[in-house]
Enzyme design. Structure first.
Site: not given
Ligand code: TRP
Ligand code: ZN
Length: 879
Positions: A265-266, A268, A301, A304
């Site tokens: 997941a990400m 954002n 997430e 973060h």
């Molecule tokens: N920052 C994301 C996390 O740790 C990691 C992540 C999601 C990511 N998608 C990515 C890292 C694509 C590199 C490329 O939750």
């Molecule tokens: Zn992370």
């Protein structure tokens, strides 16, 4: 595709940016193959930059349509990878850039792409430059305003970062939404989503009274599967207020689940985008492990928002600043929500399974690397999991109070900035008054330290003397290592099973007496007095440091720990160590060595755990689950033969299952679940023990166990029990197994997440025919290289979870991996590189396999037009 500089990017070369971008105004008109992106950047020179420098913006595969400087056309040099303004003004200016991108053709899943019928983005680490030219580095923080336009019919839902400030209909069946994120952020946290999605929503009142609209967006019809994710989100928000004093800071928090995603997941800002595997769950489709995964990734997430977003990273070398800390936070959250002991055991299992091999092989790197060629390859177990262990050690060493003070200092002092590990550590040095310079070596030096302990008990003097020594193996680019600060939590268990009070006359007696020894030099000797009976040392309680211990403890000592240790982690560890002893002895015996020592006492000890109704079933299940083939291979370390390991481990499972079959059957009867399903930890623990028992019964008696598994498979009312039964059946060749796989497919044919389980389980069957089966699964109508979860389910599960077949002596397993990696590389290099890293431990194999694996890596490396991602992994793996 981008070509990173051949000499790599170095931490030592960090320079502040020459320009700053205070605000970004994006106008994005979504169309499947021709999305128009207009970006208006308010740019000024950075007082900390080089005077007179020209502006170069990053790009990746971009086509420039139009460029205006303060509204007038301007000459510039544009390539797909960069936009350079040769005569860059000294005064602040506005640059307007128009690019066009093709989301439908974006198979890398980085930048703006399509997942199903939706548009979505993934910008970490360097995906924003695939949307528009930008200073795509985490130390450039800008306020983003995003106008998104799309066909109403195709994308009725339009989401961006921050708060929605406007929306409306346009001509020609189009509409728009305008989003503004007031918090300056780096481009990697930018996101947008457009699609025809459903959502569930809740309102959350922060403790200061801010009302937040929470929503989780999913495909139509999946709303009912999102409620556990929503519940986890609300619990995470409350927990972060209570434990870290962190409140949410926008009026909305949106989560979107997509099916095609490279990672978990990400985070954002205000718009988390998730692999739907970590959002969707129902009793019928998700296992207890899946529920725990949803809870921890949702929390990760969300956390973060403070550790990553409000305070971000100065550069990508500092990745562990946000990832290690956020993993630590999500681990603590799950420990508080569930069983702390079980959580610790499963986290350490994961660390040993993923991070220890990484640290012991050619891909080893420090938690904060000092050089990289492709940053995508550094989202590793070392950065995440070992990074979290460092935070845990810091808390252990300075104590919970000073740790909390240090966190508060960090949040106060670095809010709104792009920080470094030095910034972070300085807060804890200040809060605790300790010099953390030696501690910081955990960020600098790769490799897993080995701590050897010799213990000498003088019964007449009632004194126990412990001699510790640390050493850390050489890793790529680091031949000499300095001693680490290693917190060693310990206790002493007497002959009657009681905890012996710790009494010491040493300098540093205080730390000894609270059971926490700090090993800061290569060697250290510690003595304990008044030790009245022969003690057993319970060392590294709670896994207080990410190290290995030697030598192995005697079987009787491990027995005492298994029965009496007050530390649940070390009780579990004792069972693992006893199992390893047994497996090693079986391997020796198979090689013509002395007959294996009797396992009777070990089995009986496990039997007593199974029979004791007062024991936490989830901990008993953990004790019964033997070290995996991969755990065993790692402990052996060299000249590994997966076939020999497999047969020794199978022998142990068979004998254990036979010996305990009555107790296991009783436990299953005792633990028959109540009506209805609850995903809570207690219920999950009872299911775990029932299913561990099933598995061992079948190992001891395939006839009886197979019949039980068939029945459970047919009668199960939840996915945990159904999949456990299928997993037990998967080890028993025959018609019943194939019929069960067919029935499972027929029942869940429409559910891609459940089908991933169906694919993965077949890929891990430890039989000669499996390699052919995997090739057939890749021809299945439901297989697609375009979906990362599916590729991981088939090829990832095979390469990482089927050691005898993957390392088959005819090379067929390696061939399969290499051909998938090469076919996938032009489409999705991030995923291809990750798959290839399954070969990272090739040097620890016995000679024939080692040669085959090396030849495979060389063949991959020799292929034409390899991506930076795959060539980086292959090069370092061979290095
Ligand atoms: N920052 C994301 C996390 O740790 C990691 C992540 C999601 C990511 N998608 C990515 C890292 C694509 C590199 C490329 O939750
Ligand atoms: Zn992370």
């Amino acid at each position: 595709m981008r070509n990173p500089p051949p000499q790599g990017i170095r931490l030592a070369d960090y320079r502040p940016p020459d320009f700053l971008i205070d605000s970004v105004d994006l106008d994005i008109s979504l169309h499947r193959s021709k999305t128009r992106v207009v970006s208006r950047l308010a740019i000024r020179r950075n007082p900390k930059g080089r005077p007179g420098a020209e502006l170069t913006l990053d790009g990746d595969g971009l086509v420039l349509r139009r460029l205006l400087l303060d509204g007038a056309s301007v000459a510039a040099e544009a390539t797909p990878d960069a936009l350079t303004l040769h005569a860059t003004p000294d005064a602040p200016f506005v640059l307007e850039i128009e690019t066009e991108v093709d989301p439908a053709a974006n198979t890398q899943l980085s930048g703006l792409y399509r997942s199903g019928s939706a548009y979505c983005t993934q910008c970490e680490a360097e995906g924003f430059r695939r949307i528009t030219y930008f200073l795509d580095r985490p130390d450039v923080l800008s306020v983003f305003t995003t106008r998104i336009e799309a066909d109403v019919a195709e994308a009725p839902v339009l989401l961006g970062n921050g708060n929605r400030i406007d929306a409306g209909a346009l001509e020609g069946g189009r509409h728009f939404a305008l989003w503004r994120d007031p918090f300056p952020k780096p481009s990697y946290l930018f996101a947008l989503v457009g699609g025809d999605l459903s959502h569930i929503s809740e309102r959350f009142a922060t403790r200061s009274g801010r009302m937040v609209d929470l929503a989780i967006y999913v495909e139509h019809g999946k709303e009912k599967y999102a409620s556990y994710a929503m519940d986890s989100l609300i619990r995470s928000m409350r927990w972060d207020e209570e434990v870290f004093g962190r409140e949410y800071d926008l009026d909305v928090f949106n989560i979107v689940a997509v099916s095609d995603f490279n990672m978990g997941a990400m985070e954002n800002k205000g718009l988390n985008i998730f692999n739907d595997k970590y959002v969707l769950a129902s009793p019928e489709t998700a296992t207890d492990g899946d529920y725990a995964g949803v809870e921890s990734v949702i929390a990760h997430e969300y956390f973060h928002n403070w550790t990553g977003n409000r305070i971000t990273c100065r550069d990508w070398f500092q990745l562990c600043l946000k990832e290690g800390l956020t993993v630590f936070r999500d681990q603590e959250f799950s420990a508080d929500q569930r069983s702390r002991a079980v959580k610790r055991i499963s986290d350490v299992r994961g660390l040993r399974l993923q991070q220890f091999p990484e640290d012991a092989g050619p891909l080893a790197h420090s938690v904060r690397p000092n050089i990289y060629h492709e940053i995508n390859n550094f989202y590793t177990a070392t950065v995440y999991e070992k990074g979290a262990e460092i935070i845990r050690m810091l808390k252990t060493l300075i104590g919970a109070d000073d740790f909390a003070k240090g966190m508060t200092l960090y949040f106060d002092r670095f809010d709104g900035t792009a920080a470094t590990i030095e910034d972070f550590l300085s807060c804890f040095a200040e809060a605790s008054g300790r010099d953390l310079s030696q501690f910081s070596l955990w960020y600098e030096q790769a490799g897993t330290p080995l701590v050897t302990v010799e213990s000498d008990y003088d019964a007449a003097a009632k004194r126990l003397t412990l001699s510790f020594e640390q050493s850390t193996p050489a890793t790529p680019g680091q031949s000499e290592k300095k001693p680490f600060v290693i917190p060693l939590a310990l206790g002493l268990i007497g002959e009657n099973g009681d905890e012996i009070p710790l009494v010491s006359r040493e300098a540093g007696a205080q730390e000894c007496e609270r059971g926490l020894i700090e090993l800061t030099t290569q060697k250290r000797v510690v003595a304990f007095e008044n030790v009245g009976s022969h003690p057993v040392v319970s060392l590294l309680r709670g896994f207080s440091a990410p190290v290995r211990l030697a030598p192995p403890q005697a079987a009787e000592d491990l027995q005492r720990l298994l029965a009496h240790d007050s530390d649940p982690f070390n009780r579990w560890q004792a069972a693992q160590s006893l199992a390893l002893r047994s497996i090693f002895a079986r391997i020796e015996a198979a090689r013509g060595g002395p007959a294996a020592e009797a396992d009777g006492p070990f089995f009986d000890a496990l039997g007593r755990l199974v029979e004791a109704p007062e024991r936490d079933p989830s901990l008993v299940a953990q004790a019964l689950s033997l070290p995996s083939d991969i755990d065993i291979a790692r402990e052996i370390g060299r000249d590994v033969d997966p076939d020999v390991i497999f047969s020794a481990r199978s022998g142990l499972r068979r004998d254990l299952g036979r010996r305990l079959s009555a107790a296991l059957a009783d436990a299953r009867a005792r633990l028959v679940p109540a009506e209805g399903f609850s995903p809570d930890a207690g219920s999950a623990g009872r299911r775990a023990l029932r299913n561990a028992a099933l598995d061992l019964i079948a190992a001891g008696d395939p006839g009886q166990g197979g019949a039980l598994a068939e029945r459970q498979f047919g009668e199960a009312t939840n996915m945990t029990d159904r999949l456990a039964a299928l997993s037990t059946l998967s080890l028993l060749p025959g018609e019943a197994r194939e019929a069960a796989f067919e029935a499972f497919y027929a029942r869940y044919a429409g559910d891609h997440l459940v089908l991933d389980k169906w694919f993965a389980l077949q890929s891990t069957i430890p039989e000669a025919e499996t390699t052919k089966r995997v090739a057939q699964l890749m021809e299945h109508k439901d297989f697609s290289l375009a979906n990362p979860n599916r590729v991981r389910a088939v090829v990832g599960a095979f390469a990482n979870g089927n050691p005898t077949r993957f390392h088959a002596l005819d090379g067929s397993g390696y061939d399969l991996l290499a051909s998938v990696v090469l076919e996938l590389d032009p489409k999705n290099p991030q995923l291809a590189a990750r798959l290839l890293s399954a070969l990272r431990s090739w040097r620890s194999l016995e000679e024939r396999r080692r040669k085959l694996a090396e030849a495979t890596l060389r063949r991959v490396l020799a292929a034409p037009a390899l991506s930076a991602d795959v060539s980086d992994i292959a090069t370092r793996a061979l290095g």
